[in-house]
Each structure stands twice: as C-alpha cells, then as structure tokens.
Design a protein around this motif. Structure first.
Motif, PDB file in Angstrom:
ATOM      1  N   ALA A 165       0.845  -1.208   0.000  1.00  0.00           N
ATOM      2  CA  ALA A 165       0.000   0.000   0.000  1.00  0.00           C
ATOM      3  C   ALA A 165       0.877   1.255   0.000  1.00  0.00           C
ATOM      4  N   ALA A 166       1.931   1.259   0.803  1.00  0.00           N
ATOM      5  CA  ALA A 166       2.800   2.444   0.877  1.00  0.00           C
ATOM      6  C   ALA A 166       3.429   2.728  -0.487  1.00  0.00           C
ATOM      7  N   ILE A 167       3.931   1.666  -1.129  1.00  0.00           N
ATOM      8  CA  ILE A 167       4.568   1.846  -2.449  1.00  0.00           C
ATOM      9  C   ILE A 167       3.528   2.330  -3.468  1.00  0.00           C
ATOM     10  N   GLY A 217      11.782   6.675  -8.020  1.00  0.00           N
ATOM     11  CA  GLY A 217      11.625   8.080  -8.404  1.00  0.00           C
ATOM     12  C   GLY A 217      10.368   8.730  -7.848  1.00  0.00           C
ATOM     13  N   TYR A 218       9.721   8.099  -6.878  1.00  0.00           N
ATOM     14  CA  TYR A 218       8.534   8.706  -6.272  1.00  0.00           C
ATOM     15  C   TYR A 218       8.972   9.690  -5.193  1.00  0.00           C
ATOM     16  N   LYS A 219       8.000  10.437  -4.632  1.00  0.00           N
ATOM     17  CA  LYS A 219       8.336  11.428  -3.597  1.00  0.00           C
ATOM     18  C   LYS A 219       8.993  10.752  -2.398  1.00  0.00           C
ATOM     19  N   GLU A 220       9.951  11.437  -1.818  1.00  0.00           N
ATOM     20  CA  GLU A 220      10.703  10.844  -0.712  1.00  0.00           C
ATOM     21  C   GLU A 220       9.794  10.627   0.497  1.00  0.00           C
ATOM     22  N   PRO A 221       9.752   9.404   1.000  1.00  0.00           N
ATOM     23  CA  PRO A 221       8.910   9.144   2.181  1.00  0.00           C
ATOM     24  C   PRO A 221       9.642   9.508   3.478  1.00  0.00           C
ATOM     25  N   SER A 222       8.955   9.431   4.585  1.00  0.00           N
ATOM     26  CA  SER A 222       9.671   9.492   5.863  1.00  0.00           C
ATOM     27  C   SER A 222       9.364   8.228   6.657  1.00  0.00           C
ATOM     28  N   LEU A 246      11.527  -0.936   7.163  1.00  0.00           N
ATOM     29  CA  LEU A 246      11.031   0.371   6.701  1.00  0.00           C
ATOM     30  C   LEU A 246      12.046   1.014   5.761  1.00  0.00           C
ATOM     31  N   GLU A 247      13.342   0.844   6.096  1.00  0.00           N
ATOM     32  CA  GLU A 247      14.395   1.431   5.245  1.00  0.00           C
ATOM     33  C   GLU A 247      14.401   0.784   3.866  1.00  0.00           C
ATOM     34  N   ALA A 248      14.117  -0.517   3.828  1.00  0.00           N
ATOM     35  CA  ALA A 248      14.083  -1.197   2.523  1.00  0.00           C
ATOM     36  C   ALA A 248      12.936  -0.650   1.667  1.00  0.00           C
ATOM     37  N   VAL A 249      11.793  -0.385   2.292  1.00  0.00           N
ATOM     38  CA  VAL A 249      10.652   0.173   1.546  1.00  0.00           C
ATOM     39  C   VAL A 249      10.964   1.619   1.118  1.00  0.00           C
ATOM     40  N   TYR A 250      11.598   2.360   2.024  1.00  0.00           N
ATOM     41  CA  TYR A 250      12.043   3.728   1.705  1.00  0.00           C
ATOM     42  C   TYR A 250      12.917   3.698   0.441  1.00  0.00           C
ATOM     43  N   ASP A 251      13.907   2.787   0.421  1.00  0.00           N
ATOM     44  CA  ASP A 251      14.815   2.708  -0.726  1.00  0.00           C
ATOM     45  C   ASP A 251      14.063   2.369  -2.012  1.00  0.00           C
ATOM     46  N   GLU A 252      13.114   1.445  -1.911  1.00  0.00           N
ATOM     47  CA  GLU A 252      12.346   1.076  -3.111  1.00  0.00           C
ATOM     48  C   GLU A 252      11.602   2.277  -3.679  1.00  0.00           C
ATOM     49  N   ILE A 253      11.015   3.066  -2.770  1.00  0.00           N
ATOM     50  CA  ILE A 253      10.228   4.232  -3.201  1.00  0.00           C
ATOM     51  C   ILE A 253      11.135   5.291  -3.837  1.00  0.00           C
ATOM     52  N   VAL A 254      12.280   5.534  -3.204  1.00  0.00           N
ATOM     53  CA  VAL A 254      13.202   6.552  -3.729  1.00  0.00           C
ATOM     54  C   VAL A 254      13.784   6.089  -5.070  1.00  0.00           C
TER      55      VAL A 254
END
Ligand code: NDP
Length: 248
Positions: free
Chosen positions: A30-32, A62-67, A51-59
């Motif tokens: 859902a987050a991605i 090329g999507y907006k940077e998550p927190s 959470l860091e792995a999901v953060y990396d996938e999103i970044v």
C-alpha cells in the motif's frame, strides 16, 4: 466498484498518507502504491530495517521521498503518539490519509488456552495502540481538505470463528471503533472505514495456515485498487463502511 477502481498516476498528488505496518505484506504494498500515485508517505512500523528497505524502493522508483517512523505499537505511550502527531503537523501541515494496517496474529488456540500475555499483546497492537495513534492524529486529519481513516479488519472481525481467540476479538473491536468514529465525524472532513483484505499471501497468512497451497492466494498487489479508492477523493462520501476488497 472499488475492486475495479482505476485511477490516474497523480490521483494522490498533494496527499500525505501514513501507513502502519509499512515494512512488509499488505502495508508495504500500500505504501509503495500510494507513493506511485503521487502521495508523500509516512512509513510506520516496528522493524527499522524493513522500513528502510521500503524507503529505498520508493526513492529508487523516483517517487516522492517518504519518511520513516520506527514505532512499536506494543510499547508506545499516548505521549509518543502525541509527539509523533506534532512532528507530522510541523513537517507536513496536515495528514490526508491514515491506513491502520499493522497487526499481529498472536497464537491461534482454543479459548481455554488463550493466555493473558498473548491477549494483552494482540489487543495492544491491533486495537489499543491503533486507537491512541488515531486519536493523536485527529488534529492533523482535521487540517486536510478530505481526510480518510482506514482500519484493517478481517473476516473473523465480522463473524467469530473457533480458535481465532484474541485476534478475532481485536478485529471485532476494530469494527466497533470504526463505526463509532464514523458516526462521531459524520458530515465533517474525516471519513472512517474498514477494509477486510481477505486471504492474502503474506507472512501473517503463512503463520495462520502453514500448510495451505499459497498459489491459490491473492497477492497484496491485487488488492490495491480498493486501497487506492479508499485514499482517493473518489471515496470522500463513503463513511462507516466495512469493505471486503478481495477480487474474485
Ligand atoms: P504482515 O505480518 O505481513 O504485516 C504486518 C505488519 O505489521 C508488519 O509490517 C509488522 O512489522 C507490523 N507490526 C506488527 N507488530 C507491530 C508493532 N508492535 N508495532 C508496529 N508495527 C507492527 O501481515 P499482513 O500484511 O498480512 O497484514 C496486514 C493487515 O491485514 C493486518 O491488519 C492483518 O490483520 C490484516 N489481514 C490480513 C489477512 C491476510 O490474509 N494476510 C487477512 C485478513 C486481515 P514488523 O514486521 O516490523 O513486526
């Protein structure tokens, strides 16, 4: 209609969406998916590395940077939730979406064998922690034009089932919380609904049904039209519903 919901890439532009349990399973997907549709996502969960792995996938996509908010719903206090909410208001100015997805299964057992420790843990993560997190975020939700709160239920939160013990109680409580909140905030900018993902291939499902044929299970990706619908303005008049989102 939510099961076939189709949307533009930018459907969630300008929205800030917090997902609990964002490190794995349905929450991760859902987050991605929200990020893919333009949202700024806040990834909350227990295990920072996930959470860091999901953060990396999103970044990397090329999507907006998550927190990231590492937080254990079992140990967190009301003060922790309030501090988190203040940080969200100062960083983002509002919260448009809250997907309460984190849960634990506990142990499946006959009622006579439900032990107090498991009962407390399951109720704390699935219900009490989820409620106080949501309560703390109400001021941030009030600042969004259309805010959507989604709680995650289950088939056993609507019809009891033998051996599902505390997990089933916690999901019934979640349905009650959703109905109470939906009624209290009716005709405001905040809508509240439940989602029942149905049998889905995740770690939790594997724990509940260790010997089933996983090829028969839906993947988290297949549920995403409904998860997107609930966060998009398309559902802004939907309130107090408990939606089964499993495609046939
Ligand atoms: P997973 O076990 O894959 O994911 C659960 C998530 O919740 C994990 O990311 C986990 O983080 C997080 N979490 C667990 N405990 C805590 C805690 N104490 N504090 C913060 N986060 C925590 O399960 P699913 O993706 O399957 O489940 C998602 C939701 O869907 C749940 O609410 C579940 O009850 C519901 N559901 C699932 C079904 C299915 O068939 N999969 C069917 C019906 C309902 P970590 O890994 O770091 O512990």
């Amino acid at each position: 209609k939510h099961i076939d919901f189709q949307t533009s890439k930018n459907e969630l532009n300008n929205k800030v969406i917090l997902v609990t349990g964002a490190g794995s399973g349905i929450g991760r997907q859902a987050a991605i998916t929200y990020a893919q549709h333009g949202a700024e996502v806040i990834l909350l969960g227990k295990t920072t590395k996930k959470l860091e792995a999901v953060y990396d996938e999103i970044v990397e996509a090329g999507y907006k940077e998550p927190s990231i908010i590492p937080l254990d719903l079992k140990g967190a206090t009301v003060k922790n939730y309030q501090d988190m909410a203040s940080t969200i208001i100062s960083e983002y100015g509002k919260l448009d979406g809250l997907l309460n997805n984190a849960s634990i299964l506990g142990a499946l057992s006959p009622l006579q064998h439900v032990d107090e420790g498991t009962f407390d843990d399951v109720m704390k993560v699935n219900f009490k922690g989820t409620f106080f997190l949501t309560q703390a975020l109400i001021p941030a939700l009030k600042l969004a034009p259309n805010a959507s709160v989604v709680f995650t239920s289950s088939g056993v939160g609507k019809k009891g089932r033998a051996f599902w013990g505390a997990y089933a109680f916690s999901k019934f409580a979640t349905e009650g919380l959703m109905q109470t909140m939906a009624d209290e905030f009716e005709n405001t900018n905040i809508r509240t609904n439940c989602v029942n993902p149905g049998a889905t291939k995740t770690n939790m499902r594997a724990r509940a049904y260790p010997s089933e044929d996983v090829r028969k299970l839906k993947l988290p990706e297949q549920l995403m039209p409904s998860y997107l619908y609930l966060m998009s303005d398309e559902s802004k008049d939907v309130n107090g519903q408990s939606l089964d989102v499993q495609p046939k």
